[in-house]
Design a protein around this motif. Sequence first.
Motif, PDB file in Angstrom:
ATOM      1  N   TYR A  16      17.010  -8.012  -0.170  1.00 30.62           N
ATOM      2  CA  TYR A  16      17.315  -8.689  -1.423  1.00 30.62           C
ATOM      3  C   TYR A  16      16.474  -8.045  -2.515  1.00 30.62           C
ATOM      4  O   TYR A  16      15.238  -8.086  -2.467  1.00 30.62           O
ATOM      5  CB  TYR A  16      17.012 -10.191  -1.333  1.00 30.62           C
ATOM      6  N   GLU A  17      17.160  -7.441  -3.482  1.00 37.51           N
ATOM      7  CA  GLU A  17      16.456  -6.746  -4.561  1.00 37.51           C
ATOM      8  C   GLU A  17      17.007  -7.197  -5.918  1.00 37.51           C
ATOM      9  O   GLU A  17      17.999  -6.627  -6.403  1.00 37.51           O
ATOM     10  CB  GLU A  17      16.657  -5.237  -4.426  1.00 37.51           C
ATOM     11  N   PRO A  18      16.388  -8.196  -6.532  1.00 34.21           N
ATOM     12  CA  PRO A  18      16.825  -8.580  -7.880  1.00 34.21           C
ATOM     13  C   PRO A  18      16.654  -7.377  -8.806  1.00 34.21           C
ATOM     14  O   PRO A  18      15.546  -6.825  -8.898  1.00 34.21           O
ATOM     15  CB  PRO A  18      15.897  -9.736  -8.246  1.00 34.21           C
TER      16      PRO A  18
ATOM     17  N   ILE B 249      13.298  -4.483 -10.210  1.00 29.98           N
ATOM     18  CA  ILE B 249      13.129  -3.129  -9.660  1.00 29.98           C
ATOM     19  C   ILE B 249      12.524  -2.198 -10.709  1.00 29.98           C
ATOM     20  O   ILE B 249      13.110  -1.987 -11.779  1.00 29.98           O
ATOM     21  CB  ILE B 249      14.477  -2.555  -9.155  1.00 29.98           C
ATOM     22  N   GLY B 250      11.359  -1.675 -10.382  1.00 24.92           N
ATOM     23  CA  GLY B 250      10.709  -0.697 -11.257  1.00 24.92           C
ATOM     24  C   GLY B 250      10.252  -1.276 -12.584  1.00 24.92           C
ATOM     25  O   GLY B 250       9.897  -0.536 -13.501  1.00 24.92           O
ATOM     26  N   THR B 251      10.250  -2.584 -12.730  1.00 26.85           N
ATOM     27  CA  THR B 251       9.918  -3.198 -14.017  1.00 26.85           C
ATOM     28  C   THR B 251       8.521  -3.795 -14.029  1.00 26.85           C
ATOM     29  O   THR B 251       8.020  -4.176 -15.082  1.00 26.85           O
ATOM     30  CB  THR B 251      10.904  -4.349 -14.329  1.00 26.85           C
TER      31      THR B 251
ATOM     32  N   VAL C 205       9.983  -1.028  -0.745  1.00 32.05           N
ATOM     33  CA  VAL C 205       8.979  -0.749  -1.770  1.00 32.05           C
ATOM     34  C   VAL C 205       9.292   0.580  -2.451  1.00 32.05           C
ATOM     35  O   VAL C 205       9.382   1.611  -1.776  1.00 32.05           O
ATOM     36  CB  VAL C 205       7.573  -0.675  -1.123  1.00 32.05           C
ATOM     37  N   GLY C 206       9.445   0.554  -3.768  1.00 33.53           N
ATOM     38  CA  GLY C 206       9.709   1.786  -4.504  1.00 33.53           C
ATOM     39  C   GLY C 206       8.413   2.415  -4.962  1.00 33.53           C
ATOM     40  O   GLY C 206       7.682   3.033  -4.183  1.00 33.53           O
ATOM     41  N   GLY C 207       8.086   2.220  -6.255  1.00 35.05           N
ATOM     42  CA  GLY C 207       6.935   2.871  -6.877  1.00 35.05           C
ATOM     43  C   GLY C 207       5.650   2.815  -6.056  1.00 35.05           C
ATOM     44  O   GLY C 207       4.962   3.834  -5.889  1.00 35.05           O
ATOM     45  N   ALA C 208       5.324   1.650  -5.531  1.00 33.13           N
ATOM     46  CA  ALA C 208       4.043   1.485  -4.831  1.00 33.13           C
ATOM     47  C   ALA C 208       4.003   2.242  -3.503  1.00 33.13           C
ATOM     48  O   ALA C 208       2.927   2.439  -2.943  1.00 33.13           O
ATOM     49  CB  ALA C 208       3.755   0.003  -4.605  1.00 33.13           C
TER      50      ALA C 208
ATOM     51  N   TRP D 186      11.161   6.439  -1.655  1.00 28.61           N
ATOM     52  CA  TRP D 186      10.502   7.401  -2.553  1.00 28.61           C
ATOM     53  C   TRP D 186      11.429   7.831  -3.693  1.00 28.61           C
ATOM     54  O   TRP D 186      10.999   8.534  -4.603  1.00 28.61           O
ATOM     55  CB  TRP D 186      10.033   8.624  -1.750  1.00 28.61           C
ATOM     56  N   LYS D 187      12.679   7.458  -3.600  1.00 28.32           N
ATOM     57  CA  LYS D 187      13.677   7.822  -4.621  1.00 28.32           C
ATOM     58  C   LYS D 187      13.640   9.335  -4.896  1.00 28.32           C
ATOM     59  O   LYS D 187      13.300  10.103  -4.008  1.00 28.32           O
ATOM     60  CB  LYS D 187      13.465   7.022  -5.907  1.00 28.32           C
ATOM     61  N   MET D 188      13.948   9.765  -6.114  1.00 29.47           N
ATOM     62  CA  MET D 188      13.986  11.206  -6.420  1.00 29.47           C
ATOM     63  C   MET D 188      12.638  11.637  -7.014  1.00 29.47           C
ATOM     64  O   MET D 188      12.574  12.228  -8.090  1.00 29.47           O
ATOM     65  CB  MET D 188      15.137  11.503  -7.386  1.00 29.47           C
TER      66      MET D 188
ATOM     67  N   GLY E  39      23.745   0.888  -0.614  1.00 29.90           N
ATOM     68  CA  GLY E  39      24.047  -0.052  -1.694  1.00 29.90           C
ATOM     69  C   GLY E  39      22.867  -0.371  -2.589  1.00 29.90           C
ATOM     70  O   GLY E  39      22.827  -1.440  -3.214  1.00 29.90           O
ATOM     71  N   HIS E  40      21.903   0.554  -2.674  1.00 30.85           N
ATOM     72  CA  HIS E  40      20.811   0.330  -3.634  1.00 30.85           C
ATOM     73  C   HIS E  40      21.442   0.162  -5.014  1.00 30.85           C
ATOM     74  O   HIS E  40      22.424   0.827  -5.347  1.00 30.85           O
ATOM     75  CB  HIS E  40      19.846   1.519  -3.617  1.00 30.85           C
ATOM     76  N   SER E  41      20.856  -0.698  -5.834  1.00 36.63           N
ATOM     77  CA  SER E  41      21.462  -0.981  -7.144  1.00 36.63           C
ATOM     78  C   SER E  41      21.575   0.272  -7.999  1.00 36.63           C
ATOM     79  O   SER E  41      22.487   0.389  -8.819  1.00 36.63           O
ATOM     80  CB  SER E  41      20.654  -2.043  -7.878  1.00 36.63           C
TER      81      SER E  41
ATOM     82  N   GLY F  33      11.456  -5.182  -5.125  1.00 36.30           N
ATOM     83  CA  GLY F  33      11.403  -5.374  -6.578  1.00 36.30           C
ATOM     84  C   GLY F  33       9.959  -5.528  -7.006  1.00 36.30           C
ATOM     85  O   GLY F  33       9.400  -6.622  -6.913  1.00 36.30           O
ATOM     86  N   SER F  34       9.339  -4.400  -7.401  1.00 34.67           N
ATOM     87  CA  SER F  34       7.934  -4.390  -7.862  1.00 34.67           C
ATOM     88  C   SER F  34       6.984  -5.050  -6.867  1.00 34.67           C
ATOM     89  O   SER F  34       6.068  -5.781  -7.250  1.00 34.67           O
ATOM     90  CB  SER F  34       7.823  -5.034  -9.246  1.00 34.67           C
ATOM     91  N   CYS F  35       7.234  -4.796  -5.598  1.00 30.71           N
ATOM     92  CA  CYS F  35       6.333  -5.269  -4.546  1.00 30.71           C
ATOM     93  C   CYS F  35       5.060  -4.427  -4.632  1.00 30.71           C
ATOM     94  O   CYS F  35       5.125  -3.192  -4.679  1.00 30.71           O
ATOM     95  CB  CYS F  35       7.036  -5.013  -3.216  1.00 30.71           C
TER      96      CYS F  35
HETATM   97  C1  PEP Z   1      13.472  -0.130  -4.997  1.00 33.33           C
HETATM   98  O1  PEP Z   1      13.885   0.753  -5.704  1.00 33.33           O
HETATM   99  O2  PEP Z   1      14.059  -0.406  -3.935  1.00 33.33           O
HETATM  100  C2  PEP Z   1      12.304  -0.873  -5.439  1.00 33.33           C
HETATM  101  C3  PEP Z   1      12.056  -2.027  -4.888  1.00 33.33           C
HETATM  102  O3  PEP Z   1      11.544  -0.288  -6.427  1.00 33.33           O
HETATM  103  P1  PEP Z   1      10.161  -0.843  -7.034  1.00 33.33           P
HETATM  104  O4  PEP Z   1       9.309  -1.282  -5.878  1.00 33.33           O
HETATM  105  O5  PEP Z   1       9.575   0.335  -7.754  1.00 33.33           O
HETATM  106  O6  PEP Z   1      10.504  -1.976  -7.923  1.00 33.33           O
END
Ligand code: PEP
Length: 253
Positions: free
Chosen positions: A168-170, A174-176, A235-238, A10-12, A96-98, A214-216
């Motif tokens: 693995y998070e290219p 991420i968030g793009t 999964v971030g945003g979603a 959920w990040k911040m 170790g999140h980017s 990465g934008s899953c």
């Molecule tokens: C993340 O921050 O770990 C991530 C995968 O974000 P998003 O799904 O929004 O790209």
Amino acid sequence: MRKKLVAGNWKMNLNYGEAKQLLAKLIEIKSQFNPATEIVICPPAIYLSAFSEHLRNHPEIKLGAQNCYFQDTGAFTGEISPLQLKSLGVKYCIIGHSERREHFNESYEVLSKKVKALLKHEIIPVFCCGEQLEVRNSNVHKEFIMKQIEDSLFQLKPNEISEIVIAYEPIWAIGTGKTATAEQAQEVQGLIRARITKQFGEQVGNAMTIIYGGSCKGDNAKEIFAQADVDGGLVGGASLNAEEFLQISNSFQ
Ligand code: PEP
């Protein structure tokens, strides 16, 4: 069979009221999650204590932290220790999140210490690795990712690394909204498994859960999760939408 896992980072994001609403929605639909997949949510640390209480009777949803420090206690203002996370029943911790590597200058030595500190308290590190766009465009991403893993994880013993989840998070994904293709995810994750296998043996390599981040999204997870070496997603945003998080989590065939 390898553990399948989908974790929401959920990040911040979200104020407390919004976060509680999202949690309530996830609890409401919890029976729709495939019980064969481990479902983890990683809310902002400030909500972990209350969430741990709310989830007491809902073991279908596991709690994860987004970060921790590597000391157990002491004069480290603003930090949170694995011991404290453990006392709340936190089961996972992203390491170790980017975004932490980039904005908080987390080095491989620090990450290595954090991983060890978590393992000591039986919290599962979700260790993130992944390359920037320039690195991929220079076609040195494979070496780059292997080095991230070797530097921070290869001092562990086989029984320790067996406890870890690798994500693995290219970074360019991420968030793009720009997801790696299923083939790109498989190529790197297959290499990660092969490298772990070479170093720690077949049993460890075969059993390791390696997830993609990465934008899953609900509409691309099926194809990515169908790959041989993709065991789930970070999964971030979603993950801020309960229904979409459910759809992603149920994307294994
Ligand atoms: C993340 O921050 O770990 C991530 C995968 O974000 P998003 O799904 O929004 O790209």
